[in-house]
Write a protein that holds these residues in place. Structure first.
Motif, short mmCIF file in Angstrom:
data_model
loop_
_atom_site.label_atom_id
_atom_site.label_comp_id
_atom_site.label_asym_id
_atom_site.label_seq_id
_atom_site.Cartn_x
_atom_site.Cartn_y
_atom_site.Cartn_z
N THR A 109 0.70 -1.05 -0.14
CA THR A 109 0.17 -0.16 0.08
C THR A 109 0.85 1.41 -0.10
O THR A 109 0.45 2.35 -0.70
N ILE A 110 2.06 1.27 0.75
CA ILE A 110 2.83 2.45 0.82
C ILE A 110 3.35 2.69 -0.43
O ILE A 110 3.73 3.84 -0.84
N CYS A 111 4.23 1.58 -0.81
CA CYS A 111 4.86 1.70 -2.20
C CYS A 111 4.00 2.12 -3.44
O CYS A 111 4.39 3.32 -4.04
N ALA A 112 2.82 1.73 -3.52
CA ALA A 112 2.11 1.92 -4.81
C ALA A 112 1.21 3.40 -4.44
O ALA A 112 1.39 3.97 -5.28
N SER A 113 0.77 3.73 -3.21
CA SER A 113 0.20 5.24 -3.13
C SER A 113 1.53 6.07 -3.17
O SER A 113 0.91 7.17 -3.64
N GLY A 114 2.68 5.94 -2.58
CA GLY A 114 3.79 7.01 -2.81
C GLY A 114 3.90 7.12 -4.20
O GLY A 114 4.39 8.30 -4.84
N SER A 115 3.89 6.29 -5.19
CA SER A 115 4.25 6.37 -6.63
C SER A 115 3.06 7.07 -7.46
O SER A 115 3.25 7.23 -8.41
N LEU A 116 1.95 7.30 -6.74
CA LEU A 116 0.97 8.24 -7.37
C LEU A 116 1.37 9.77 -7.60
O LEU A 116 0.79 10.38 -8.40
N ALA A 117 2.62 9.97 -6.99
CA ALA A 117 3.21 11.30 -7.19
C ALA A 117 3.44 11.55 -8.72
O ALA A 117 3.70 12.81 -9.27
N THR A 118 3.93 10.51 -9.34
CA THR A 118 4.31 10.56 -10.77
C THR A 118 3.02 11.00 -11.76
O THR A 118 3.32 11.59 -12.82
N LEU A 119 1.93 10.99 -11.31
CA LEU A 119 0.67 10.83 -12.13
C LEU A 119 -0.09 12.03 -11.83
O LEU A 119 -0.77 12.87 -12.56
N LEU A 143 -8.57 4.84 -6.31
CA LEU A 143 -9.56 4.17 -5.98
C LEU A 143 -9.46 2.44 -6.16
O LEU A 143 -9.87 1.81 -5.32
N PHE A 144 -8.61 2.07 -7.01
CA PHE A 144 -8.34 0.72 -7.32
C PHE A 144 -7.64 0.17 -6.11
O PHE A 144 -8.02 -0.93 -5.44
N TYR A 145 -6.62 1.17 -5.51
CA TYR A 145 -5.86 0.43 -4.37
C TYR A 145 -6.85 0.56 -2.81
O TYR A 145 -6.82 -0.52 -2.31
N VAL A 146 -7.76 1.57 -3.04
CA VAL A 146 -8.69 1.27 -1.81
C VAL A 146 -9.63 0.07 -1.76
O VAL A 146 -9.84 -0.33 -0.82
N ILE A 147 -10.15 0.07 -3.01
CA ILE A 147 -11.18 -1.18 -3.33
C ILE A 147 -10.39 -2.31 -2.91
O ILE A 147 -10.83 -3.47 -2.32
N TYR A 148 -9.18 -2.75 -3.47
CA TYR A 148 -8.39 -3.68 -3.33
C TYR A 148 -7.99 -4.17 -1.94
O TYR A 148 -8.37 -5.24 -1.27
#
Length: 666
Positions: free
Chosen positions: A362-372, A406-411
């Motif tokens: 969760t932390i790695c994927a959420s942190g990578s949102l800064a690219t988008l 939203l995908f991450y939250v649902i997952y």
């Protein structure tokens, strides 16, 4: 004597780097004044733009000594770290020698251009008509000389024997004397000792004209392209700074195609970078993020979200995703965001009994949102390279970024519903921790102001009220206000934020400079046309060509930094995509924007993907020792799958990315 010179150069690099870091604060102040002057006094200024560009260029170039002294330049170190200590010593020596050669040739040519500009007092030709071109060319030459001098000092320190050190000193004297002779001849003519030395060195350079041995004009562009790719990869694998790699390859191409006079192309492309006003937004957004980080806003956001999480199983993981979205909208820098989440969210989630793999992923994927999620630094650099509107690209990335969140939250919620042992509820977490979260009034005010700041910065860009650079300048002073409300604003905090900004941007700018020079020369010799014809000759439908491009990006992402990938591929890929726009069912002006979102989503996948995913290494740097890198790689795999699903959705349904910018553009 030599040791005293080394100490003096090191001291100069440290002092000058920290001194010019203050220029970024001045840039923000001047930018704020331009906004006030335009909207309050209805008197837009021209001088503000030129002053800001000069200040930023000065900070970029003069900080080269600081960044080089502290060895902060970006390089691909995976294979370097696997080598023995002896092999690393030789690789470091190779990087130093190649760097000295590249910077000497750049300094030599830029010094000539700077002296010519000074003699002519070149002016901008704008309403203010300042001598900005003269100053920028002089700053470029100064930055190259400082970089070169620090490399020479580092090289001398690399050796231990007296003989080796003496050779380095002799080479340094010859190289620096050449630069002094260039200035001497310009001002005093050739009828003196410096003139004689200058003539001798020029004769040596002409005698060593590489086109007399091998001329790339004798080879077809396909063979040259293969050679360039091999050279780039081979040099990158040594761990050499990527800015040096792209710079030396661009210099080699210029020399082998055009001889010594080809260096003019390198210095011209480098100078063009300093004139790029939208690039000023990068250090200003980095400074805004640094101030908010030092003010503890990430922790405040996390604690605020925990209050509203309710009795939701996995609520802390969900709030981590939400905080990551908010922090991404504040910073645009993925590395810093993952480190912050790793320091703030990781210990708390582990302490509350969250599953380790779910927490890490969760932390790695959420942190990578800064690219988008805007203001993404990756998007700014892509927009400059592909020559598309930064505002349009920001708007196009917003919806896909929120979709992935939203995908991450649902997952997370589905996983926790199927297996309740993976995460506690808020009540269970409070019982386990024995305390309840609360926020003081000033911390809650800081959170509210942070969200308001994001709304104002992004809203001013989307609404066409302010340019990307002006919005970033406003964001800097908004961050200072929030830090003051948080009672964290002081001189030390500000200086730490400025130093962090100077170092971060200093590591990026020389890589951009080398890449811009390389791409400019490669396109000049027909490389861009060749690559476009290569793609058009694949006999694939347009969507198939897009898939090939995506595959190339993913392969390059396994061993190359995003910024190198961007400058090598985007100038080639983007025109091809624009040319295929009608067949893709898109308007040409939107095709490059859509491809930009696809590019950034590919980079996001690369940031997480083993074995070289930077996000995994960043989290590992702040994670407890018992969390292994292998465990992190395994934990991010489901989230990489979610990212791939999101990428495919944007690929096949472009309106996911394009409907918002089209709507706001009317």
């Amino acid at each position: 004597m030599i040791r005293a010179i080394e100490t003096a150069m090191d001291g100069f690099s440290r002092f000058s780097g920290l001194a010019v870091a203050q220029f970024y604060l001045l840039c923000a102040a001047v930018t704020i004044w331009e906004v006030i002057s335009r909207y309050v006094f209805h008197a837009p200024t021209q001088w503000a733009f030129e002053v800001v560009m000069v200040l930023c260029a000065s900070a970029w170039m003069i900080s080269s000594g600081y960044v080089t002294f502290h060895k902060r330049h970006i390089g691909i170190t995976v294979f370097y770290l696997m080598a023995s200590d002896r092999t690393r010593w030789w690789l470091d020596l190779l990087a130093l020698v190649v760097g000295i050669a590249a910077l000497f040739m750049l300094a030599d040519d830029t010094l000539v251009r700077a002296l010519e500009a000074v003699s002519l007092v070149e002016r901008a030709g704008s309403a203010w008509n300042s001598p900005m071109p003269t100053v920028l060319k002089s700053i470029l030459a100064l930055g190259a000389v400082i970089y070169l001098c620090q490399l020479l000092v580092n090289t001398n320190r690399h050796f231990f024997s007296f003989v080796a050190r003496s050779i380095v000193v002799a080479v340094a004297v010859l190289l620096l004397l050449r630069l002094v002779s260039v200035a001497g001849v310009h001002f005093a003519g050739e009828d003196n000792l410096l003139g004689a030395y200058h003539g001798m060195m020029s004769g040596v350079a002409e005698a060593l004209d590489p086109t007399q041995i091998i001329s790339l004009r004798d080879y077809d562009i396909a063979t040259v392209s293969i050679g360039i790719v091999i050279a780039l990869i081979a040099l990158m694998m040594t761990g050499m700074p990527l800015g040096v790699v792209t710079l030396i390859v661009s210099i080699a191409c210029a020399l082998l195609f055009f001889g010594p006079r080809g260096l003019y192309l390198v210095s011209t492309n480098a100078y063009g970078l300093l004139e790029n006003y939208p690039l000023v937004a990068v250090p200003l957004f980095v400074l805004m993020a640094s101030i908010l980080e030092k003010a503890g806003i990430a922790e405040d956001l996390f604690d605020a979200m925990s209050i509203f999480a309710g009795n939701l199983r996995g609520g802390v993981a969900v709030q981590t995703v939400v905080v990551a979205v908010v922090m991404a909208a504040m910073s645009g820098i993925m590395g810093g965001e993952i480190v912050m989440l790793g320091l703030v969210a990781l210990p708390q989630m582990l302490r509350l009994g969250y599953d380790r793999k779910l927490t890490i992923g969760t932390i790695c994927a959420s942190g990578s949102l800064a690219t988008l999620i805007p203001p993404s630094i990756v998007m700014i650099v892509y927009a400059l390279s592909a020559q598309v509107s930064i505002g349009d690209l920001f708007m196009a990335g917003a919806v896909p970024g929120l979709m992935l969140a939203l995908f991450y939250v649902i997952y997370v919620l589905i996983r926790c519903a199927l297996n309740p042992s993976l995460a506690p509820t808020a009540e269970e977490a409070a019982a386990r921790q024995g305390t309840s979260k609360s926020l003081s009034s000033n911390r809650m005010a800081a959170v509210v102001l942070s969200i308001f700041l994001i709304t104002c910065v992004m809203g001013s860009i989307y609404g066409g009220i302010a340019s990307i650079t002006e919005a970033a300048g406003v964001g800097v002073f908004g961050a200072i206000l929030i830090a003051a409300v948080r009672f964290r604003f002081n001189w030390t905090m500000l200086q730490n934020a400025l130093a962090q900004t100077m170092t971060t941007v200093g590591t990026i700018i020389w890589l951009i400079l080398g890449a811009v020079s390389f791409v400019g020369i490669y396109n000049l010799v027909g490389g861009g046309d060749f690559m476009r014809s290569l793609f058009s000759g694949l006999d694939l439908p347009p969507i198939g060509i897009i898939f090939v491009m995506m595959a190339v990006l993913m392969v390059l992402g396994t061993f190359m930094e995003w910024i190198a990938i961007l400058f090598i591929t985007v100038p080639i890929f983007a025109p091809v995509v624009v040319g295929m726009a009608p067949e893709l069912g898109l308007e040409p002006e939107w095709a490059a924007v859509w491809f930009g979102v696809l590019f950034v989503m590919n980079i996001q996948i690369y940031f997480l993907s083993p074995p070289f995913g930077p996000a995994c290494f960043w989290l590992k740097s702040v994670a407890p020792k018992e969390i292994t890198l292998q465990e992190i790689f395994i934990a991010v795999l489901p989230f990489i799958g979610l990212q791939f699903i999101g990428l495919m959705m944007v690929l096949f349904f472009p309106e996911i990315a394009l409907w918002l910018p089209k709507l706001l553009n009317g």
